[in-house]
Design a protein around this motif. Sequence first.
Motif, PDB file in Angstrom:
ATOM      1  N   UNK A 197      16.718 -36.883  10.448  1.00 17.92           N
ATOM      2  CA  UNK A 197      17.447 -37.749   9.850  1.00 17.92           C
ATOM      3  C   UNK A 197      18.333 -37.272   9.012  1.00 17.92           C
ATOM      4  N   UNK A 198      18.063 -36.520   7.980  1.00 13.51           N
ATOM      5  CA  UNK A 198      18.790 -35.868   7.073  1.00 13.51           C
ATOM      6  C   UNK A 198      20.086 -35.211   7.656  1.00 13.51           C
ATOM      7  N   UNK A 199      19.640 -34.218   8.693  1.00 18.72           N
ATOM      8  CA  UNK A 199      20.871 -33.398   9.431  1.00 18.72           C
ATOM      9  C   UNK A 199      21.645 -34.229  10.256  1.00 18.72           C
ATOM     10  N   UNK A 200      21.328 -35.565  10.885  1.00 20.13           N
ATOM     11  CA  UNK A 200      22.166 -36.521  11.656  1.00 20.13           C
ATOM     12  C   UNK A 200      22.838 -37.300  10.527  1.00 20.13           C
ATOM     13  N   UNK A 201      22.430 -37.371   9.494  1.00 27.09           N
ATOM     14  CA  UNK A 201      22.958 -38.154   8.329  1.00 27.09           C
ATOM     15  C   UNK A 201      22.744 -39.830   8.962  1.00 27.09           C
ATOM     16  N   UNK A 202      21.438 -40.233   9.379  1.00 24.05           N
ATOM     17  CA  UNK A 202      20.882 -41.308   9.926  1.00 24.05           C
ATOM     18  C   UNK A 202      19.706 -41.605   9.244  1.00 24.05           C
ATOM     19  N   UNK A 203      19.314 -41.721   7.990  1.00 27.14           N
ATOM     20  CA  UNK A 203      18.233 -42.079   7.203  1.00 27.14           C
ATOM     21  C   UNK A 203      17.752 -43.573   7.508  1.00 27.14           C
ATOM     22  N   UNK A 204      16.520 -43.697   8.118  1.00 24.70           N
ATOM     23  CA  UNK A 204      15.887 -45.138   8.474  1.00 24.70           C
ATOM     24  C   UNK A 204      14.711 -44.860   8.688  1.00 24.70           C
ATOM     25  N   UNK A 205      13.939 -45.868   7.818  1.00 19.81           N
ATOM     26  CA  UNK A 205      12.488 -45.868   7.763  1.00 19.81           C
ATOM     27  C   UNK A 205      11.972 -46.527   9.188  1.00 19.81           C
ATOM     28  N   UNK A 206      10.608 -45.933   9.446  1.00 17.88           N
ATOM     29  CA  UNK A 206       9.897 -46.766  10.491  1.00 17.88           C
ATOM     30  C   UNK A 206       9.733 -48.198  10.244  1.00 17.88           C
ATOM     31  N   UNK A 207       9.625 -48.590   8.797  1.00 21.14           N
ATOM     32  CA  UNK A 207       9.489 -49.810   8.414  1.00 21.14           C
ATOM     33  C   UNK A 207      10.662 -50.503   8.742  1.00 21.14           C
ATOM     34  N   UNK A 208      12.146 -50.094   8.287  1.00 21.17           N
ATOM     35  CA  UNK A 208      13.330 -50.864   8.893  1.00 21.17           C
ATOM     36  C   UNK A 208      13.229 -50.972  10.441  1.00 21.17           C
ATOM     37  N   UNK A 209      12.693 -49.988  11.150  1.00 21.76           N
ATOM     38  CA  UNK A 209      12.892 -50.245  12.680  1.00 21.76           C
ATOM     39  C   UNK A 209      11.851 -51.398  13.083  1.00 21.76           C
ATOM     40  N   UNK A 210      10.795 -51.175  12.441  1.00 23.12           N
ATOM     41  CA  UNK A 210       9.668 -52.148  12.719  1.00 23.12           C
ATOM     42  C   UNK A 210       9.978 -53.467  12.430  1.00 23.12           C
ATOM     43  N   UNK A 211      10.692 -53.807  11.445  1.00 23.78           N
ATOM     44  CA  UNK A 211      11.058 -55.011  10.583  1.00 23.78           C
ATOM     45  C   UNK A 211      12.155 -55.769  11.708  1.00 23.78           C
ATOM     46  N   UNK A 212      13.115 -55.037  12.280  1.00 26.57           N
ATOM     47  CA  UNK A 212      14.104 -55.508  13.275  1.00 26.57           C
ATOM     48  C   UNK A 212      13.382 -55.756  14.421  1.00 26.57           C
ATOM     49  N   UNK A 213      12.652 -54.860  14.946  1.00 24.64           N
ATOM     50  CA  UNK A 213      11.934 -55.064  16.342  1.00 24.64           C
ATOM     51  C   UNK A 213      11.287 -56.529  16.412  1.00 24.64           C
ATOM     52  N   UNK A 214      10.329 -56.326  15.216  1.00 26.57           N
ATOM     53  CA  UNK A 214       9.513 -57.741  15.173  1.00 26.57           C
ATOM     54  C   UNK A 214      10.175 -58.927  14.927  1.00 26.57           C
ATOM     55  N   UNK A 215      11.208 -58.876  14.186  1.00 23.38           N
ATOM     56  CA  UNK A 215      12.165 -60.124  13.990  1.00 23.38           C
ATOM     57  C   UNK A 215      12.769 -60.649  15.227  1.00 23.38           C
ATOM     58  N   UNK A 216      13.384 -59.454  15.995  1.00 25.46           N
ATOM     59  CA  UNK A 216      13.989 -59.758  17.198  1.00 25.46           C
ATOM     60  C   UNK A 216      12.923 -60.388  18.395  1.00 25.46           C
TER      61      UNK A 216
END
Length: 174
Positions: free
Chosen positions: A155-174
């Motif tokens: 994530x640091x190398x590709x400059x896309x820092x996102x946590x599993x929690x952020x992904x989980x939250x959006x997935x569950x919200x959707x």
Amino acid sequence: WDRTPTEAEWIERVGNAIAGDTAGTGAALYLHIPFCRSLCTYCGCNMRVTRNHGLVMPYVQSLVKEYGLYLQKLGRDRLAVGEIHLGGGTPTFLHPEELDALLEGLLSRSTITNDASLSIEVDPRTTTHEQLLVLQRHGFNRISLGVQDFDPRVQDIVNRLQSEEQVRTVTEDA
């Protein structure tokens, strides 16, 4: 194509493609939202890094206007649509009101087919519950989450820092 078509040729080809839709599947629309808050270094998309939301509504208005121009050139008031995909850049760069204006502007002049696929690429770091409610209200039934890797080093190398929690939250919200 072996050359750039003239405007008349382009409109004729688009019109023929729409007229050839005897199965009633409807047209497929792709709308490119070029704005991003930061550059992901793996990205090859046409995009603009900005935090200036003053750019958004003129862009949204231009997209809606362009859709109207197509309808006018095709001699139609409405268009049967079987697929819409919002890509980017980052479509969830748009605030809920901006996203709503874009979708209202397009869908008010479209007839969505019964089995339509309406999808959007979302960035879990910027996607809000309010944006998802706008998408739901307009009939969106698919999101594509921008997850490259959960390894913090990658994530640091590709400059896309996102946590599993952020992904989980959006997935569950959707």
